[in-house]
Design an enzyme around this catalytic site. Structure first.
Site, short mmCIF file in Angstrom:
data_model
loop_
_atom_site.label_atom_id
_atom_site.label_comp_id
_atom_site.label_asym_id
_atom_site.label_seq_id
_atom_site.Cartn_x
_atom_site.Cartn_y
_atom_site.Cartn_z
N ASP A 79 6.81 -1.06 -1.85
CA ASP A 79 7.11 0.33 -1.49
C ASP A 79 8.33 0.88 -2.24
O ASP A 79 8.57 2.09 -2.20
CB ASP A 79 7.38 0.44 0.01
CG ASP A 79 6.13 0.22 0.85
OD1 ASP A 79 5.02 0.34 0.29
OD2 ASP A 79 6.27 -0.09 2.04
N ARG A 126 -5.14 2.22 -6.13
CA ARG A 126 -5.39 0.97 -6.85
C ARG A 126 -6.62 0.27 -6.29
O ARG A 126 -7.52 -0.15 -7.05
CB ARG A 126 -4.17 0.05 -6.75
CG ARG A 126 -4.41 -1.36 -7.26
CD ARG A 126 -3.27 -2.28 -6.86
NE ARG A 126 -3.09 -2.35 -5.41
CZ ARG A 126 -3.79 -3.11 -4.59
NH1 ARG A 126 -4.76 -3.89 -5.07
NH2 ARG A 126 -3.55 -3.12 -3.29
#
Length: 321
Positions: A79, A126
């Site tokens: 993150d 992704r």
């Protein structure tokens, strides 16, 4: 240490579980700790992560650390923005959990067993790009929410499956819900997936040394450095369709002595854009791999990124909105 170390964390069940592992290591070494919950902008929004920005779950935590409200911050490493924060030091990277993605599907199905048209939930471009590239005809559905919320969407029949990080499920004690752990050959994980980043203030040398001596894992730090260097060199950001995974492997040097080296794999979706569907153009995945010295992870990541760009990965820059 006589003082209490205040560890800042988000308030989600997963964040608290992750922070608890670091707190337990410090306590086992004799340190006194207090866990402090910090609310971040990401916790207040239900919008897709790609819309609310990279670092949305980490900025408030970092600000609290820099302001002295806490002494340590624990993040999911994937993150964190790739650019360093000059106010802070990456004091420790604990041993990594299994970085692979996991499928939770109805009727205990695997990804390949899901019928064409099945609704698969993920908030990750992704994952979406790589699953679409498998050509299974699955419908990707964007989702947000905590782990329990996402799992419930499958149990309630709203979705046929969801894809989550196996590491998060392990930390929450929910490995029993997994119907398939996805092979990285199919879906390569996010850079730094399964790893934690433990930060302190750059001028807090005592805390930095304590964290390094108790919590840090050299092999995990080296692997993650390579993966994040690849991501940074592609200028892709945390939500771009880029996967990377570095493994520490044994090799023989010129004198037939066993040495440890880094093996790095990377993947980028050259023609995937947010909102792509199974009915749209086929996704072209660009893959590359390289091996290098354990102490040169960042150089290895940059070199592999350069190879991916030469192969056409530059087409993905700016695709994310």
């Amino acid at each position: 240490m006589s003082r209490v170390i205040r560890i800042g964390t988000r308030g989600s069940a997963l964040a608290l579980a992750q922070t608890g592992t670091v707190a337990a290591q410090l306590e086992a070494a004799g340190a006194k700790v207090e866990i402090v919950t910090v609310v971040t902008p990401g916790d207040k929004s239900s919008a897709p992560i790609a819309e609310i920005g990279i670092g949305v779950f980490t900025s408030a935590l970092r600000d609290a650390l820099a302001a002295g409200e806490v002494d340590v911050a624990v993040h999911s490493f994937k993150d964190l923005p790739t650019a360093p924060d000059p106010r802070l030091s990456l004091a420790a990277v604990p041993p990594r959990q299994d970085p692979r993605d996991a499928l939770i599907a109805r009727d205990s199905l695997t990804l390949g067993e899901l019928p064409a048209g099945s609704r698969v939930g993920t908030g990750s471009p992704r994952r979406a790009a790589q699953i679409q590239a498998l050509g299974l005809g699955l419908q990707i559905v964007p989702i947000r929410g905590n782990v329990d919320t996402r799992i419930r969407k499958v149990h309630d029949g709203e979705l046929d499956a969801v894809v989550l990080a196996r590491a998060g499920l392990a930390r929450l004690g929910r490995l029993d819900v997994i119907t398939e752990v996805l092979d990285p050959i199919q879906v390569l994980p996010a850079p730094a997936q399964g790893a934690l980043a433990v930060e302190c203030r750059v001028d807090d040398v005592d805390t930095e040394h304590l964290l390094q001596s108790i919590v840090d894992d050299d092999a995990t730090r080296a692997a993650v450095a390579a993966e994040r260097a690849l991501l940074a060199a592609l200028e892709a950001g945390c939500q771009a369709p880029v996967g990377a995974l570095a493994d520490v492997v044994e090799d023989l040097d010129a004198n037939d002595k066993v040495v440890h080296r880094l093996s790095l794999r990377g993947v980028a979706a050259a023609n995937w854009t947010a909102g792509s569907t199974a009915e749209g153009p086929a996704v072209d995945l660009i893959r590359a791999s390289a091996t290098g010295d354990l102490t040169e992870g960042e150089q290895l990541g940059r070199a592999l990124a350069a190879e991916l760009l030469e192969l056409g990965a530059g087409a993905l820059a700016g695709d994310e909105q």
